[in-house]
Enzyme design. Sequence first.
Site, PDB file in Angstrom:
ATOM      1  N   ARG A 124      -7.597  -0.667   1.161  1.00  0.00           N
ATOM      2  CA  ARG A 124      -8.127  -1.900   0.557  1.00  0.00           C
ATOM      3  C   ARG A 124      -8.586  -1.640  -0.870  1.00  0.00           C
ATOM      4  O   ARG A 124      -8.600  -2.555  -1.692  1.00  0.00           O
ATOM      5  CB  ARG A 124      -9.255  -2.468   1.441  1.00  0.00           C
ATOM      6  CG  ARG A 124     -10.417  -1.553   1.624  1.00  0.00           C
ATOM      7  CD  ARG A 124     -11.257  -1.894   2.864  1.00  0.00           C
ATOM      8  NE  ARG A 124     -10.583  -1.516   4.109  1.00  0.00           N
ATOM      9  CZ  ARG A 124     -11.086  -1.720   5.322  1.00  0.00           C
ATOM     10  NH1 ARG A 124     -12.259  -2.319   5.473  1.00  0.00           N
ATOM     11  NH2 ARG A 124     -10.423  -1.336   6.385  1.00  0.00           N
TER      12      ARG A 124
ATOM     13  N   ASP B  77       1.669   6.304   5.569  1.00  0.00           N
ATOM     14  CA  ASP B  77       0.706   5.341   5.034  1.00  0.00           C
ATOM     15  C   ASP B  77       1.196   4.717   3.716  1.00  0.00           C
ATOM     16  O   ASP B  77       0.521   3.881   3.131  1.00  0.00           O
ATOM     17  CB  ASP B  77      -0.654   6.029   4.846  1.00  0.00           C
ATOM     18  CG  ASP B  77      -1.825   5.085   5.051  1.00  0.00           C
ATOM     19  OD1 ASP B  77      -1.635   4.011   5.655  1.00  0.00           O
ATOM     20  OD2 ASP B  77      -2.932   5.421   4.590  1.00  0.00           O
TER      21      ASP B  77
ATOM     22  N   LYS C 228     -10.144  12.503   8.461  1.00  0.00           N
ATOM     23  CA  LYS C 228      -9.620  12.121   9.776  1.00  0.00           C
ATOM     24  C   LYS C 228      -9.588  13.331  10.703  1.00  0.00           C
ATOM     25  O   LYS C 228      -9.510  14.465  10.241  1.00  0.00           O
ATOM     26  CB  LYS C 228      -8.184  11.593   9.617  1.00  0.00           C
ATOM     27  CG  LYS C 228      -8.073  10.216   8.993  1.00  0.00           C
ATOM     28  CD  LYS C 228      -6.633   9.765   8.958  1.00  0.00           C
ATOM     29  CE  LYS C 228      -6.500   8.394   8.301  1.00  0.00           C
ATOM     30  NZ  LYS C 228      -7.160   7.326   9.063  1.00  0.00           N
TER      31      LYS C 228
ATOM     32  N   LYS D 103       0.840  -1.214   0.000  1.00  0.00           N
ATOM     33  CA  LYS D 103       0.000   0.000   0.000  1.00  0.00           C
ATOM     34  C   LYS D 103       0.867   1.252   0.000  1.00  0.00           C
ATOM     35  O   LYS D 103       1.696   1.442   0.881  1.00  0.00           O
ATOM     36  CB  LYS D 103      -0.901  -0.023   1.242  1.00  0.00           C
ATOM     37  CG  LYS D 103      -1.670   1.286   1.502  1.00  0.00           C
ATOM     38  CD  LYS D 103      -2.548   1.183   2.761  1.00  0.00           C
ATOM     39  CE  LYS D 103      -3.184   2.520   3.109  1.00  0.00           C
ATOM     40  NZ  LYS D 103      -4.009   2.451   4.351  1.00  0.00           N
TER      41      LYS D 103
ATOM     42  N   ASP E 156     -12.169   6.714   3.992  1.00  0.00           N
ATOM     43  CA  ASP E 156     -10.935   6.499   4.763  1.00  0.00           C
ATOM     44  C   ASP E 156     -10.503   5.028   4.748  1.00  0.00           C
ATOM     45  O   ASP E 156      -9.405   4.698   5.189  1.00  0.00           O
ATOM     46  CB  ASP E 156     -11.147   6.995   6.201  1.00  0.00           C
ATOM     47  CG  ASP E 156      -9.838   7.208   6.941  1.00  0.00           C
ATOM     48  OD1 ASP E 156      -8.776   7.190   6.283  1.00  0.00           O
ATOM     49  OD2 ASP E 156      -9.883   7.394   8.171  1.00  0.00           O
TER      50      ASP E 156
END
Length: 499
Positions: free
Chosen positions: A349, A286, A275, A263, A345
């Site tokens: 995935r 991230d 967020k 990712k 958010d």
Amino acid sequence: MTEIRTTLSNPLEVEADALVVAVYQDAERLDASARAVDEATGGLISGWLASGRMRGSLEETALLPAAGALRAPLLIVTGLGGHAEVDGQALRRAAARAARAARQAGALRLASTLYGAFLGDDLAAGAIVEGTLLGLDRFLTYKGRDQGEPRRPDPELFLLLAEPAREAAVRRAEVLARATLLARQLSNEPANQLPPRRMAERAQAVAAEAGLEFLALDEREMERLGMGALLGVNRGSHEPPRLLVLRYRCGRPDAPLLALVGKGIVFDSGGISLKPAAGMHEMKMDKSGAADVVAAMQAIAALRPAVDVIGVAPVTENMPGGGAQRPGDVVRAMNGTTIEVLNTDAEGRLVLADAVAYAAREGARWIVTVATLTGAVVTALGHEAAAVLGNDRRLIEAVIEAGQSAGERYWELPAWPEYRRLYRSEVADLANVAPRDAGAGTIVGGLFVGEFVGEAAWAHLDVAGTAWVEKPTALTESGATGFATRTLALLPERLAALL
Ligand code: BES
Ligand code: MN
Ligand code: ZN
């Protein structure tokens, strides 16, 4: 950058600014090297232990001036705990502590005995090299001047070996550690400094230097392939996305293919499902999964395992710009599956859905996904272990075992089919989140990604709790840890051995 050299000289004769020896908490508190040093210094180490100021437990370090008796004016005594507890990770941590102490003391040439050798000389040498490089590493790219305390230069390491045959283990450890440092470097970069196009350039440079094939898909190619899930996440951003593909060929035409898929969200604002402000800056990490994959590919090119490997990394920001996808939108992934985006958010995935479908289409026999996917993994395991789950026992076990030799812990979560009910959608094939209060957030996120692997054996690593540290730890001074890089680098050799 810390140089690693090996030398066949003995601890009493090595020319250095500091010399490391280790002591234990239980019987045989000094190994052969420490005993030799102790005798030459008139009982400096045994006297220090007898004084009661050091027990020899892991976490303890003492700096003893050794002027005159040794060529090295400073002796660094590091504790390893009880013999039964000593393992590779204990040696890495001791080496990191000793190296930081040497740097703090201004030592530029650090010599180390091969402590922990009762575990095997190769294992000990490798762990000391890894611990030294990992422990000294700092993220200084944007640090011009120091504030108060002067910034001390890193020492180089001279590892004392009894036989030249150990050199190969040292170089292997150096490959693994340098890959981890690369992963940290990429992961630590702020989002404005490393937008997807720049990340692609960095990965391309890594690939070129390592002798890997490289490809970066742009928006047009993603559209042509139907990567609607990845493109949907990118919609709120001004920076175009990239899908990075790095390829290692082992040279056997019939070799099976392993895909490592990471990712790469260079910044996760949450998108329209924004967020909270507190701690949001940390969401530059991230992209850690992508950083791990690029870095592991660098190591794999050097280790030359007997299977083919591709590293795949979907890279984009997740931003709430005017074009951003909205909760309730439906996107179509590359394999035709439609997804209702109930929470923008839960973007990891979505980008992984297309990247995994791409890996499956490339014909991967094994797919390993690595991602800072869910905050829930912190609730489950804290910061001590990453979660692993998947659809193939042997692959999951290979990951756990590779992790053991890397000093990276994985704890398996169940992947029972009953959990798949949790991400059903009223309007599309799948929803990207489960209903509120469903629980099992890490399992749901992982299983969602697993929907796209086709026939491949698959394992998923959720590193959201292990990819980043807020304060210095045994092996990481600050920020990104590079967790999973070494596991991924070692995994192909394990899989090749299973064939
Ligand atoms: N990148 C985050 C997960 C994360 C959390 C990484 C903490 C590192 C530290 C991920 O994209 C995310 O936002 N996940 C959501 C999923 C939820 C909306 C189902 C989460 O964990 O809250
Ligand atoms: Mn998110
Ligand atoms: Zn995210």
